[in-house]
Design a protein around this motif. Structure first.
Motif, PDB file in Angstrom:
ATOM      1  N   ARG A 294       0.839  -1.211   0.000  1.00  0.00           N
ATOM      2  CA  ARG A 294       0.000   0.000   0.000  1.00  0.00           C
ATOM      3  C   ARG A 294       0.867   1.252   0.000  1.00  0.00           C
ATOM      4  N   ASN A 295       1.939   1.243   0.785  1.00  0.00           N
ATOM      5  CA  ASN A 295       2.821   2.411   0.837  1.00  0.00           C
ATOM      6  C   ASN A 295       3.433   2.717  -0.524  1.00  0.00           C
ATOM      7  N   HIS A 297       1.974   2.809  -3.226  1.00  0.00           N
ATOM      8  CA  HIS A 297       1.041   3.615  -4.015  1.00  0.00           C
ATOM      9  C   HIS A 297       1.273   5.117  -3.854  1.00  0.00           C
ATOM     10  N   TYR A 298       2.057   5.510  -2.840  1.00  0.00           N
ATOM     11  CA  TYR A 298       2.335   6.931  -2.652  1.00  0.00           C
ATOM     12  C   TYR A 298       3.137   7.515  -3.816  1.00  0.00           C
ATOM     13  N   GLU A 316       0.158  12.558   3.567  1.00  0.00           N
ATOM     14  CA  GLU A 316      -0.397  12.047   2.316  1.00  0.00           C
ATOM     15  C   GLU A 316      -1.430  10.939   2.535  1.00  0.00           C
ATOM     16  N   GLN A 317      -1.546  10.440   3.744  1.00  0.00           N
ATOM     17  CA  GLN A 317      -2.460   9.319   3.994  1.00  0.00           C
ATOM     18  C   GLN A 317      -3.912   9.636   3.659  1.00  0.00           C
ATOM     19  N   ARG A 319      -5.088  11.541   1.443  1.00  0.00           N
ATOM     20  CA  ARG A 319      -5.229  11.589  -0.004  1.00  0.00           C
ATOM     21  C   ARG A 319      -5.282  10.176  -0.599  1.00  0.00           C
ATOM     22  N   LEU A 320      -4.409   9.294  -0.109  1.00  0.00           N
ATOM     23  CA  LEU A 320      -4.420   7.920  -0.601  1.00  0.00           C
ATOM     24  C   LEU A 320      -5.697   7.204  -0.171  1.00  0.00           C
ATOM     25  N   GLU A 324      -8.333   5.449  -2.768  1.00  0.00           N
ATOM     26  CA  GLU A 324      -8.715   4.038  -2.692  1.00  0.00           C
ATOM     27  C   GLU A 324     -10.225   3.887  -2.536  1.00  0.00           C
ATOM     28  N   TYR A 367      -2.296   2.509 -12.535  1.00  0.00           N
ATOM     29  CA  TYR A 367      -2.852   2.108 -11.227  1.00  0.00           C
ATOM     30  C   TYR A 367      -4.304   1.668 -11.385  1.00  0.00           C
TER      31      TYR A 367
END
Length: 543
Positions: A294-295, A297-298, A316-317, A319-320, A324, A367
């Motif tokens: 998952r990290n 994907h940053y 940034e969490q 935003r991710l 998702e 993605y």
């Protein structure tokens, strides 16, 4: 045939024991006898026996001294002490030399038969384990390495069938996968660069192979820095272990920098990596892998090669998370054939993009199709390749100006290659019964290689579902429950009379590495197992 030496200064006792073995234990041979500990010690320098039966009080060298000497040699024989009632306390004291057991004189025939049978069973188990270990050692180092890599792939992929097949092999090989703590690092190519270079979808596997080879070679050159393997998506993964979190992170950073530099020099393609969580249990590494994946994907939000750590990306969490959530809406809309929800979800997905550079549009497009492909059961590779080719073709047109509108059109066209359909999770009817059966199996098999995937397979359900209902019912995770059971049993063994050696206890409660066992035990009881055992024995002597 097993061999025994009888050591006693009374000839009648020696004759009684020789007759006893010839009549009751045909798989045993009385290899020799001695009148005292010194004579026995000298004879044992010339021959090897499986069992020494010795008296305590003897002239020249007594039984206690003989036990002490035997405890200091490599691969000592099992020792059974014979003692009179007034020597009982001395016999108890001999347990610190690893004596198997002791019997009071005069000996009771049935008790002696039972004790020798127990020793025979112990020797047979030991022989089987040694044979299995020798067989595993004869496998080439390359084959052993492949077994470990395939096991780690199965572990992070939660493949219960392969875990069940491979974990016993890894266990037999005594491969120490975790020292005190371990973490998964995931590495992957910047696919947008490959697309811009015109690399066909089918050729990306070549670049992934090159990345894996460089990672393996650099790891070996650095003294075996981590276990390198591939996951199901052909991403290069590294299990990195060490003494503490800072040590592990430093090793990951060093290896990542070497790999990234070599890949850029030799292929012109950059690599990003991501770190998972720190875990002290082998079967928790899947959680570390999931976090690392998952990290990774940053990289959608940042340009350039980076080693991502969740702790450094707190801003940034959100935003991710939002991205998702939107991705999930797209997937559900496609499954339900709901064009209104589908259209809204695609708009929201494009809105999450802050820039519309070639790199950004390509990264978000790749993605998108990779996430949708994961939900497919049939023709996955074919559909993914066609969607990728459609994306790539649009970027070969130099006159395209990328805006939110043109990006939206491209993504809608690309999504047209995907169809819905997936298997639903079964709905077990009795969760309490499932958890009870799992707990019963753990209590019966805690000393064996166990995994959530193996237990789920036995029950015919998914490991994800089992993990969920186990935690809900027991109020703790499966791995914490298993660890608690193992630590409870370890404490009982350490308190046993005669006490078990720490390395034997480690093996009997299902740990390959004594170091790892000691680390977990210390976390559980706030002291190392050796100290725990000594405190208990001191308390017993005080009573």
């Amino acid at each position: 045939m097993n061999k025994v030496m009888i050591v006693d200064d009374e000839p009648l006792v020696r004759e009684f024991l020789k007759l006893h073995f010839s009549q009751n234990h045909l798989d045993w041979e009385v290899a020799d006898e001695a009148m005292d500990g010194q004579e026995a010690w000298e004879k044992l320098q010339e021959q090897r026996v499986d069992l020494v039966i010795t008296d305590i009080k003897m002239p020249v060298v007594d039984g206690m001294e003989l036990c002490r000497r035997l405890s200091q040699i490599d691969h000592p024989p099992i020792v059974l002490i014979l003692s009179g009632f007034d020597e009982f306390s001395m016999a108890q004291g001999a347990i610190r030399y690893g004596v198997h057991s002791y019997m009071l004189k005069p000996m009771v025939k049935d008790d002696l038969i039972e004790t020798i049978n127990q020793i025979t069973d112990q020797l047979e188990r030991k022989s089987r384990e040694e044979l299995a270990f020798l067989a595993m050692k004869n496998i080439s180092k390359d084959s052993q390495s492949q077994v470990v890599k395939q096991f780690l792939k199965a572990l992070v992929s939660d493949s219960s069938v392969e875990i069940k097949a491979l974990y016993p092999l890894v266990f037999r090989l005594k491969v120490q996968l975790i020292e005190t703590e371990g973490m998964i690092m995931v590495l992957d190519l910047h696919e947008d660069q490959l697309a811009m270079k015109g690399i066909p979808f089918s050729d990306k596997s070549i670049f992934r192979f090159i990345l894996n080879q460089f990672a393996s070679e650099l790891s070996e050159e650095s003294g075996g820095m981590g276990f390198v393997f591939l996951d199901e998506e052909q991403n290069t993964c590294v299990l990195m272990t060490g003494e503490d979190k800072n040590h592990i992170k430093q090793k990951c950073q060093l290896l990542y920098e070497k790999i990234s530099s070599v890949m850029l020099t030799n292929t012109g393609v950059t690599v990003s990596g991501a770190l998972g969580s720190y875990e002290s249990e082998l079967f928790q590494l899947q959680a570390s892998y999931q976090i690392a994946s998952r990290n990774l994907h940053y990289r959608l939000f940042l340009d350039g090669p980076t080693l991502f750590d969740e702790l450094t990306l707190l801003n940034e969490q959100p935003r991710l998370n939002a991205l998702e959530l939107t991705m999930s809406s797209i997937q559900f809309a496609l499954l339900d054939h709901n064009e209104i929800v589908y259209s809204m979800a695609i708009n929201q997905y494009v809105d999450k993009m802050e820039a519309f550079s070639v790199s950004s549009v390509l990264k978000f497009g790749i993605y998108l199709i990779r996430r949708l492909a994961k939900g497919m059961n049939e023709h996955r590779g074919e559909v993914l390749e066609r969607a990728y080719r459609h994306l790539q073709k649009n970027f070969q047109q130099s006159n395209v100006e990328w805006t939110s509108e043109s990006t939206l059109i491209l993504f809608r066209e690309t999504l047209g290659f995907f169809t819905s359909g997936r298997n639903e999770e079964p709905n077990p009817v009795n969760e309490q019964d499932i958890v009870s059966r799992v707990k019963a199996y753990i209590y019966a098999h805690y000393s064996e290689p166990l995994s959530l995937a193996l237990l789920a397979e036995k029950l015919g359900i998914s490991s994800g579902y089992l993990s969920q209902i186990f935690h809900k019912t027991v109020q703790e995770s499966y791995i914490k429950f298993l660890t608690r059971v193992r630590m409870d049993q370890a404490a009982k063994l350490l308190k046993a009379v005669p006490p078990e050696k720490v390395y034997d206890v480690s093996d009997k409660v299902g740990y390959v590495s004594v170091k790892h066992f000691s680390h977990v035990f210390k976390q559980h009881y706030n002291m190392p197992p050796g100290e725990f055992q000594e405190k208990y024995m001191s308390a017993q002597r005080g009573n």
